[in-house]
Design an enzyme around this catalytic site. Structure first.
Site, PDB file in Angstrom:
ATOM      1  CG  HIS A   1      -8.938  -2.680  -3.121  1.00  8.45           C
ATOM      2  ND1 HIS A   1      -9.973  -1.997  -3.741  1.00  8.45           N
ATOM      3  CD2 HIS A   1      -8.562  -1.911  -2.065  1.00  8.45           C
ATOM      4  CE1 HIS A   1     -10.199  -0.861  -3.100  1.00  8.45           C
ATOM      5  NE2 HIS A   1      -9.365  -0.793  -2.072  1.00  8.45           N
TER       6      HIS A   1
ATOM      7  CG  ASP B   1      -2.014   1.017   1.138  1.00  7.10           C
ATOM      8  OD1 ASP B   1      -1.720   2.226   1.252  1.00  7.10           O
ATOM      9  OD2 ASP B   1      -3.169   0.610   0.967  1.00  7.10           O
TER      10      ASP B   1
END
Length: 112
Positions: free
Chosen positions: A99, A30
């Site tokens: 996701h 991320d």
């Protein structure tokens, strides 16, 4: 989908730090981590969110959870982690390609 950020990542048009990849999904770090371990796992097949899970794509979701469990074991955090997927803007979904956030490495707050 040509304007989807995650589809562009899958296509290699946008660089990312890969954690895992196979023919069905991709895991990558991320860019704004909320825990010491924070990566996303996305299917290579585009659909917007968990609201679009059907009998036709349910095996893919199972595969993603298998990959998450495998990565948790390999990376040494199988004793505690969180998997989050947001559905829609009210829940905070900003990229409309399903996701799964995987977070670990610190004490995570409860939802009580």
């Amino acid at each position: 989908m040509s304007d989807c950020l995650f589809c562009k990542i899958i296509a290699g048009e946008i660089p990312t730090t890969k954690v895992y990849e196979d023919d069905k999904c991709l895991a990558f770090l991320d860019i704004a981590p909320m825990a010491p371990t924070h990566f996303l796992v996305i299917p290579k097949q585009h659909f917007a969110s968990a609201a679009e899970v059907t009998e036709e794509n349910e095996a893919l979701i199972g595969h993603i959870y298998t990959v998450i469990a495998k990565l948790a074991k390999e990376q040494g955090f199988a004793d505690g982690y969180r998997v989050v997927t947001n559905v829609g803007e009210l829940a905070g979904q900003t990229v409309h390609h399903i996701h799964f956030h995987v977070l670990s490495g610190k004490q995570l707050g409860s939802f009580n």
